[in-house]
Structures are given as structure tokens and as C-alpha cells.
Write a protein that holds these residues in place. Structure first.
Motif, short mmCIF file in Angstrom:
data_model
loop_
_atom_site.label_atom_id
_atom_site.label_comp_id
_atom_site.label_asym_id
_atom_site.label_seq_id
_atom_site.Cartn_x
_atom_site.Cartn_y
_atom_site.Cartn_z
N ASP A 47 0.88 -1.16 0.00
CA ASP A 47 0.00 0.00 0.00
C ASP A 47 0.92 1.22 0.00
OD1 ASP A 47 -1.49 2.23 0.58
OD2 ASP A 47 -2.66 1.29 2.17
N ARG A 48 1.08 1.81 -1.18
CA ARG A 48 2.10 2.86 -1.36
C ARG A 48 1.66 4.21 -0.79
NH1 ARG A 48 5.45 1.22 -6.82
NH2 ARG A 48 4.66 -0.91 -7.06
N THR A 49 0.46 4.29 -0.21
CA THR A 49 -0.05 5.59 0.25
C THR A 49 0.41 5.97 1.66
OG1 THR A 49 -2.09 4.67 1.20
CG2 THR A 49 -2.13 5.26 -1.15
N LEU A 74 10.22 -3.52 6.02
CA LEU A 74 9.28 -2.43 5.70
C LEU A 74 8.04 -2.97 4.96
CD1 LEU A 74 11.68 0.49 4.70
CD2 LEU A 74 10.26 0.34 6.75
N PHE A 75 8.26 -3.89 4.01
CA PHE A 75 7.12 -4.53 3.33
C PHE A 75 6.22 -5.22 4.36
CE2 PHE A 75 9.51 -4.57 -0.84
CZ PHE A 75 8.48 -4.18 -1.67
N SER A 76 6.83 -5.91 5.33
CA SER A 76 6.06 -6.59 6.35
C SER A 76 5.34 -5.57 7.24
CB SER A 76 6.97 -7.50 7.19
OG SER A 76 6.19 -8.22 8.12
N ASN A 78 4.32 -2.74 6.46
CA ASN A 78 3.24 -2.18 5.65
C ASN A 78 1.98 -3.07 5.75
OD1 ASN A 78 2.55 -1.82 2.15
ND2 ASN A 78 2.32 -0.16 3.63
N ARG A 79 2.17 -4.38 5.94
CA ARG A 79 1.01 -5.25 6.18
C ARG A 79 0.53 -5.10 7.62
NH1 ARG A 79 3.68 -7.90 2.18
NH2 ARG A 79 5.26 -8.91 3.46
N TRP A 80 1.48 -5.05 8.57
CA TRP A 80 1.09 -4.92 9.98
C TRP A 80 0.31 -3.63 10.23
CZ3 TRP A 80 0.58 -8.44 13.53
CH2 TRP A 80 1.32 -9.63 13.42
N ASP A 99 -4.57 -8.02 -3.18
CA ASP A 99 -3.69 -8.19 -4.34
C ASP A 99 -2.24 -8.22 -3.81
OD1 ASP A 99 -2.38 -7.83 -6.82
OD2 ASP A 99 -3.78 -6.28 -7.50
N ARG A 100 -1.64 -9.39 -3.75
CA ARG A 100 -0.33 -9.67 -3.13
C ARG A 100 -0.41 -9.56 -1.61
NH1 ARG A 100 3.89 -10.17 -6.82
NH2 ARG A 100 3.89 -8.80 -8.63
N TYR A 101 0.38 -10.47 -0.95
CA TYR A 101 0.36 -10.49 0.52
C TYR A 101 1.70 -11.06 1.01
CZ TYR A 101 -2.11 -10.85 5.08
OH TYR A 101 -2.52 -10.71 6.39
N SER A 104 4.14 -13.05 -1.54
CA SER A 104 5.05 -12.21 -2.33
C SER A 104 6.15 -11.66 -1.45
CB SER A 104 4.30 -11.01 -2.96
OG SER A 104 3.62 -11.37 -4.13
N GLY A 105 5.77 -11.28 -0.23
CA GLY A 105 6.74 -10.69 0.70
C GLY A 105 7.92 -11.61 0.93
N ALA A 106 7.66 -12.87 1.25
CA ALA A 106 8.73 -13.82 1.54
C ALA A 106 9.51 -14.18 0.27
CB ALA A 106 8.15 -15.08 2.19
N VAL A 107 8.78 -14.40 -0.80
CA VAL A 107 9.38 -14.95 -2.02
C VAL A 107 10.28 -13.93 -2.74
CG1 VAL A 107 8.62 -15.51 -4.36
CG2 VAL A 107 7.75 -16.83 -2.43
N TYR A 108 9.83 -12.70 -2.90
CA TYR A 108 10.64 -11.70 -3.61
C TYR A 108 11.93 -11.39 -2.84
CZ TYR A 108 7.32 -10.80 -7.36
OH TYR A 108 6.51 -10.93 -8.47
N SER A 109 11.84 -11.30 -1.52
CA SER A 109 13.05 -11.02 -0.74
C SER A 109 14.02 -12.19 -0.80
CB SER A 109 12.68 -10.74 0.72
OG SER A 109 12.04 -9.49 0.84
N ARG A 155 12.19 -2.25 -10.09
CA ARG A 155 13.08 -3.24 -9.53
C ARG A 155 12.36 -4.60 -9.57
NH1 ARG A 155 17.36 -1.70 -5.54
NH2 ARG A 155 16.50 0.40 -5.47
N TYR A 156 13.05 -5.68 -9.73
CA TYR A 156 12.53 -7.06 -9.75
C TYR A 156 11.93 -7.45 -11.10
CZ TYR A 156 12.51 -6.38 -4.61
OH TYR A 156 12.81 -6.09 -3.31
N GLU A 157 11.70 -6.47 -12.00
CA GLU A 157 11.09 -6.82 -13.29
C GLU A 157 12.18 -7.21 -14.28
OE1 GLU A 157 7.97 -4.26 -14.68
OE2 GLU A 157 7.30 -3.81 -12.65
N1 FDM Z 1 6.77 -7.11 -3.36
C1 FDM Z 1 5.49 -7.02 -3.00
C2 FDM Z 1 7.77 -7.42 -2.45
O1 FDM Z 1 8.96 -7.48 -2.78
N2 FDM Z 1 7.43 -7.67 -1.14
C3 FDM Z 1 6.14 -7.60 -0.73
O2 FDM Z 1 5.84 -7.83 0.47
C4 FDM Z 1 5.13 -7.26 -1.68
C5 FDM Z 1 3.69 -7.17 -1.25
O3 FDM Z 1 6.84 -5.42 -4.99
F1 FDM Z 1 7.73 -6.73 -7.62
C6 FDM Z 1 7.18 -6.78 -4.75
C7 FDM Z 1 6.50 -7.57 -5.81
C8 FDM Z 1 6.51 -6.61 -6.99
C9 FDM Z 1 6.41 -5.24 -6.35
O4 FDM Z 1 4.47 -4.74 -7.60
C10 FDM Z 1 5.01 -4.68 -6.34
P1 FDM Z 1 2.93 -4.44 -7.93
O5 FDM Z 1 2.99 -4.22 -9.41
O6 FDM Z 1 2.54 -3.20 -7.17
O7 FDM Z 1 2.11 -5.64 -7.56
#
Ligand code: FDM
Ligand code: ADP
Ligand code: MG
Length: 220
Positions: A47-49, A74-76, A78-80, A99-101, A104-109, A155-157
């Protein structure tokens, strides 16, 4: 069994790689549930807001750098910071589509390959967050995803990350319950119908499921 007026909402998460169709399907599901008379909200992570979300946004766009562990937390966080409001919505009967939870948090890191940032380490700060009643994993091949457009600027793309993310999603979902794998290579309408049937099933089981649960540790 609870009366209709007090029945809780469902927590429904949609996960998948970039361009799997998550955002399109969340919107279609929101409309379907709403037309069916359900109170429903659609939220997305990050939630980028929020102030934390703005730090994440700068990081994803590449205008700021962060230590891998620090941005992970910080991603975590943001959920808390949204957890209470999700719990309140669910308790008051609103179904929340996310939309993502944490997945994604665990896997992308973990996909970054940092030696002190394993999938197991990455999961720990998620423990205690609201637990999805169902997580719909939109599964798509790299080839199909590529047909839906090239890599964006965030990033990540890039191919290396996406390949690792794909493998890590698979191993994470082998250690989790309440995951429904959806073939996201079909048409928008076909995927939507598959999702509707899984979600209807999930909502139908809510009385038996009981109150909203919390995420626990990863299975071995
Ligand atoms: N992402 C998303 C993370 O690395 N950690 C997270 O906890 C979450 C929720 O952020 F590359 C990554 C996954 C993606 C980017 O992209 C967010 P979108 O387009 O806003 O879903
Ligand atoms: P995500 O949120 O997973 O990144 P989007 O819902 O934004 O994915 O979809 C990415 C792109 O692919 C959009 O242009 C969308 O219209 C298209 N798309 C989504 N689902 C399908 C589908 N089942 N078939 C064909 N194109 C799709
Ligand atoms: Mg999206």
C-alpha cells in the motif's frame, strides 16, 4: 451457525508473478461478489499511500536504495499497519480481496539470493498477521507472461528475479495450507469463472472455518 447479519467476511488473497492477471482478476472478483450482495473491499500490497508505503515506492522505482533485510521488514510493516483495519472489516462482514500479501513478501526477498535472507527467515515477521481463508495462486508460464508485455522499469522486473520467484512460490506453497492453484493462462473470463467457484466454496465453508485465523510458522 451465525446469522447472515453477523457472518464474517472472507479474507481472499490473489498471488502470482508479474502480469499473471492479479489486478484484473481482483477487480472482476470484486464486481462478482458485489453483484452477489456481498460487502467487499479490494486492497493491494504494497500500500504505497502510507509513510512506509512511500519508502517502498521509492525503493521499487529505483530512486532510493535500502538494505535487503531493511526493505523486507518495511514490506512486512506495511502489512502490519493495515492488519487491524482488515480484521475490523472481516469482523463486520466485509469480504476483503488482497492483491499480493505475505507470500510475495517472503518470495521476492528470498529470491535476491542474499545468504542471510532465506525463505524461512523472510517468513518470520509474517507470523501473526491475518491468515487468508484462501490464497489463489495465478499460475502462468514465463512464455505466456511475456506475451502480455515486456518488463517494466521497476526493480525485480527482470528475467533472473522472475525465474527465482517462480521457483520460490512453488516451494513456499508446498509448505502452506489453503492455496488454490489457478491456471492463469486461459482467457480473462475463463480464469474469472475458475476463481469464482473456488471463492464460492471458501465462503460456503466460513461457518465451519470459524473466526479469522492468524498466519503460523512455515511447515518443514
Ligand atoms: N513485493 C510485493 C515485495 O517485494 N514484497 C512484498 O511484500 C510485496 C507485497 O513489490 F515486484 C514486490 C513484488 C513486486 C512489487 O508490484 C510490487 P505491484 O505491481 O505493485 O504488484
Ligand atoms: P498483474 O496484476 O498480475 O501484474 P494485470 O491484471 O495487471 O496483471 O494484467 C497484466 C496484463 O495482462 C494486462 O494488460 C491485462 O489486460 C493482461 N491480462 C490479464 N489477464 C489476462 C488473460 N487471462 N489473458 C490475456 N491477457 C490478460
Ligand atoms: Mg497488478
Amino acid at each position: 451457525s451465525q446469522s447472515a447479519s453477523t457472518r464474517r467476511g472472507a479474507l481472499i488473497v490473489v498471488e502470482g508473478l508479474d502480469r499473471a492477471g492479479k489486478s484484473s482478476q481482483c477487480e472482476m472478483l470484486r464486481e462478482y461478489l458485489s453483484k452477489g450482495g456481498n460487502a467487499v473491499k479490494y486492497i493491494r500490497f504494497p500500500d504505497r499511500t502510507t509513510p512506509i508505503g512511500q519508502l517502498i515506492d521509492s525503493y521499487l522505482r529505483g530512486s532510493a536504495n535500502q538494505d535487503d533485510h531493511s526493505i523486507h521488514l518495511l514490506f512486512s510493516a506495511n502489512r502490519w499497519e493495515l492488519a487491524k483495519s482488515i480484521e475490523q472489516d472481516i469482523a463486520s462482514g466485509t469480504t476483503v480481496i488482497v492483491d499480493r500479501y505475505s507470500y510475495s513478501g517472503a518470495v521476492y526477498s528470498a529470491a535476491k539470493g542474499n545468504p542471510t535472507l532465506s525463505l524461512d527467515w523472510a517468513w518470520l515477521p509474517e507470523i501473526g498477521l491475518p491468515r487468508p481463508d484462501i490464497c489463489l495462486f495465478l499460475s502462468i508460464s514465463a512464455e505466456e507472461a511475456a506475451k502480455r508485455g515486456g518488463y517494466g522499469a521497476e526493480r525485480y522486473e527482470n528475467e533472473t528475479m522472475q525465474t527465482r520467484v517462480r521457483e520460490l512460490f512453488r516451494s513456499l506453497f508446498g509448505r502452506q495450507e489453503d492455496i488454490a492453484v489457478i491456471d492463469a493462462g486461459k482467457s480473462l473470463e475463463e480464469v474469472s469463472i475458475d476463481i469464482q467457484s473456488v471463492v464460492a466454496d471458501c465462503i460456503g465453508r466460513l461457518d465451519a472455518t470459524g473466526p479469522l485465523r492468524t498466519l503460523g510458522p512455515l511447515a518443514k
